[in-house]
Design an enzyme around this catalytic site. Structure first.
Site, PDB file in Angstrom:
ATOM      1  N   HIS A 121       0.962  -1.373   0.087  1.00 39.57           N
ATOM      2  CA  HIS A 121      -0.045  -0.127   0.009  1.00 39.57           C
ATOM      3  C   HIS A 121       0.729   1.525   0.077  1.00 39.57           C
ATOM      4  O   HIS A 121       0.537   2.562   0.337  1.00 39.57           O
ATOM      5  CB  HIS A 121      -0.989   0.008   1.198  1.00 39.57           C
ATOM      6  CG  HIS A 121      -2.063   0.694   0.811  1.00 39.57           C
ATOM      7  ND1 HIS A 121      -3.273   0.175   0.325  1.00 39.57           N
ATOM      8  CD2 HIS A 121      -2.786   1.814   1.500  1.00 39.57           C
ATOM      9  CE1 HIS A 121      -4.194   1.126   0.134  1.00 39.57           C
ATOM     10  NE2 HIS A 121      -3.830   2.135   0.949  1.00 39.57           N
ATOM     11  N   ASP A 182      -7.505   4.447   8.841  1.00 40.05           N
ATOM     12  CA  ASP A 182      -8.793   4.541   8.089  1.00 40.05           C
ATOM     13  C   ASP A 182      -8.858   3.189   7.178  1.00 40.05           C
ATOM     14  O   ASP A 182     -10.116   2.539   6.946  1.00 40.05           O
ATOM     15  CB  ASP A 182      -9.037   5.500   7.308  1.00 40.05           C
ATOM     16  CG  ASP A 182      -9.038   6.843   8.168  1.00 40.05           C
ATOM     17  OD1 ASP A 182      -9.728   6.788   9.131  1.00 40.05           O
ATOM     18  OD2 ASP A 182      -8.629   7.921   7.553  1.00 40.05           O
ATOM     19  N   GLU A 292     -12.729  13.416  12.884  1.00 44.88           N
ATOM     20  CA  GLU A 292     -12.077  13.493  11.755  1.00 44.88           C
ATOM     21  C   GLU A 292     -12.871  14.573  10.804  1.00 44.88           C
ATOM     22  O   GLU A 292     -13.776  15.338  11.526  1.00 44.88           O
ATOM     23  CB  GLU A 292     -11.834  12.416  10.826  1.00 44.88           C
ATOM     24  CG  GLU A 292     -10.803  11.390  11.260  1.00 44.88           C
ATOM     25  CD  GLU A 292     -10.429  10.404  10.106  1.00 44.88           C
ATOM     26  OE1 GLU A 292     -10.847  10.539   8.865  1.00 44.88           O
ATOM     27  OE2 GLU A 292      -9.736   9.433  10.430  1.00 44.88           O
TER      28      GLU A 292
END
Length: 541
Positions: A121, A182, A292
């Site tokens: 990632h 997340d 957030e």
């Protein structure tokens, strides 16, 4: 006998050359959305063949793959593609240690470096190793995940374990890690090498703050157990150390009692000052478990898009609300609870919302299971994959902006540089410096409160043929140039620089310690060349 040996070497050489040509062509054909050329290692000399031969002779429980290496010459950023010489799929920690010791004993051979790859990632090729060895950490079979209950619960996991698997296993004991990213389809070693940040970081700090112990394999091949009290220099160096000092093979993570449900709320602001003041208020009083926010620019049909997940508290007023042509700021909050406490939670959230300064009647809320809330991004991933919009270039830019500069930053970036947010979400939320351990390698702005601002753009192919990737990269460059020109004290998260001097500036007065640790634990600069901090064969200074 000599002629037979030469013939065999020539045949091996020819087959390797043909293989590289085929892989190179295959790479160009299978990555049509990449805007950067692939790079293939040079296997056309006998010394490289000798390297391969030496690796084949290592006594391992796992195995090397010298043929199907293209599968690790890619990452989530989908912009850089470098073929390694080999992929190691280890079964045991000793497989990794043996391999790195072998590379270390070969000295300053510039062609042989090692990168640990979790779920791939990374954004800028950080998990790739051009002409070197990539270790597939998800194949590591040890240690088995072990949950310890009691007064100070924890879980022991492999460095190649995915956070989603940790969530499911710990929930069997009514427990869960304290803080998350997340997106949960990331490995432990990957996030701990950076920081691991999400909306819980204001309460518990990033993931690197919630680690009791590590097992690390250094650039010398040594297997070292470390913690705050044992080999502390390596422990804190590896946490947030960008993979420069060692490969994380085991981690002991702190746990807490897990809730079953989440009350999930979004409210809207048109005034940036009110938006940030309310965010800062919420992280100072710990009234929510997750905070957030994100920026919305000229988004048509915003309310209708949210209806599939969120219910407007005031349906009539919400139906009349228009977001078109506006810059809006969404404050996103979550409060954890168990079903028997739902009435209490509803009263508490009503009281908390009454003290905030959002646009009247723009309250959108829902309830979700704890698992569904934490795994929310994966649900979006499934939809994007179905549309063929997941495996596209992701030129993300992640910044940490000091609180004192956030208004100047927002005025320029949201007011002038960015005209819309059609390429992807823009996250923005504050965290408390006091919750972050300053002994780790992670570098943050030098203020008590700073904002994480993430530009999560996707370069989706345009029907008009315009080069969307170049457009996004140009905006990112303008943002960075503005921050540098006006000396905002911004630090990159998931940093990427192409020169040693820029890395020095990034680390500032902590560079000396960073370079010292590299010299101590990876003196030949074998590990993680994709970060482009140190180069094998060059002195560390």
């Amino acid at each position: 006998m000599v002629s037979c040996k030469l013939f065999k070497q020539s045949a091996e050489l020819l087959s390797k050359v043909v293989l590289v040509l085929l892989l190179s062509l295959a790479g160009h054909n299978t990555n049509l959305c990449s805007y950067h050329p692939h790079a293939t290692p040079d296997f056309t000399n006998l010394s490289s063949l000798d390297l391969i031969s030496s690796l084949k002779k290592l006594n391992l429980n796992g195995h090397f793959d010298f043929d199907n290496t293209i599968r690790v010459a890619n990452d989530f950023g989908n912009r850089y593609h470098f073929l390694p010489m080999a992929v190691l799929s280890p079964k045991t920690v000793s497989d990794i240690s043996t391999t790195i010791k072998h590379v270390f004993n070969m000295g300053h051979n510039p062609h042989l470096t090692v990168s640990a790859r979790g779920n791939g990632h990374s954004l800028q090729g950080q998990s790739q190793s051009h002409g070197g060895i990539v270790i597939n950490m998800q194949s590591l079979h040890e240690p088995k995940m072990h949950v310890q209950t009691g007064e100070l619960p924890y879980v022991d996991v492999s460095g190649g374990e995915l956070w989603i698997n940790i969530l499911h296993e710990t929930l069997r004991y009514g427990l869960a890690p304290k803080t998350w990213t997340d997106y949960l389809y990331l490995t432990v070693g990957g996030t701990l090498s950076n920081a691991g940040i999400s909306g819980q970081a204001f309460r518990h700090g990033p993931q690197i703050n919630n680690v009791h112990q590590l097992e690390v394999i250094t650039g010398k091949g040594d297997v070292v157990s470390c913690s705050e009290k044992q080999n502390a220099d390596l422990f804190y160096g590896v946490l947030g150390g960008l993979g420069q000092f060692g490969i994380i093979t085991r981690a002991r993570l702190s746990l807490e009692p897990a809730p079953k449900m989440v009350k999930w709320i979004r409210v809207l602001y048109s005034n940036f000052t009110l938006f940030t003041k309310d965010q800062e208020k919420l992280i100072s009083d710990n009234s929510f478990d997750y905070v957030e926010g994100f920026v919305i620019k000229n988004r048509t049909g915003l309310v209708n898009n949210w209806r599939s997940t969120f219910s407007p508290k005031y349906p009539l007023q919400a139906s009349q609300f228009s977001s078109e042509g506006k810059t809006l700021y969404c404050l996103e909050m979550a409060k954890y609870f168990n079903p028997e406490d739902v009435n209490t939670i509803n009263r508490e959230t009503e009281l908390l919302l009454s003290k905030l300064n959002f646009i009247p009647h723009t309250v959108f809320q829902t309830e979700a299971s704890y698992v569904d809330f934490l795994n929310r991004v994966h649900l979006s991933e499934i939809k994007l994959r179905e549309k063929g919009l997941w495996d596209v270039p992701h030129p993300w830019l992640n910044l940490m902006v000091p609180k004192s500069k956030i208004y100047s930053f927002a005025a320029e970036v949201f007011g002038r540089i960015l005209t819309d947010t059609s390429n992807g979400p823009i996250l923005i939320y504050p965290v408390n410096q006091s919750r972050w351990n300053g002994r780790t390698s992670l570098v943050t702005p030098a203020e008590d409160v700073f904002y994480l601002v993430a530009f999560l753009s996707s370069a989706i192919p345009s029907s008009t043929g315009s080069d969307e990737l170049e457009n996004i990269l140009s905006k990112n460059k303008r943002i960075l140039e503005f921050c540098e020109m006006f000396k905002l004290g911004v630090k990159q998260y998931l940093p990427h620089y192409n020169t040693l001097e820029r890395w020095r500036v990034h680390f500032g007065d902590r560079w000396v310690d960073f370079a010292r640790r590299k010299l101590n634990y990876d003196p030949l600069s074998i590990l993680t060349p994709g970060q482009k901090i140190f180069q094998k064969g060059r002195s560390i200074s």
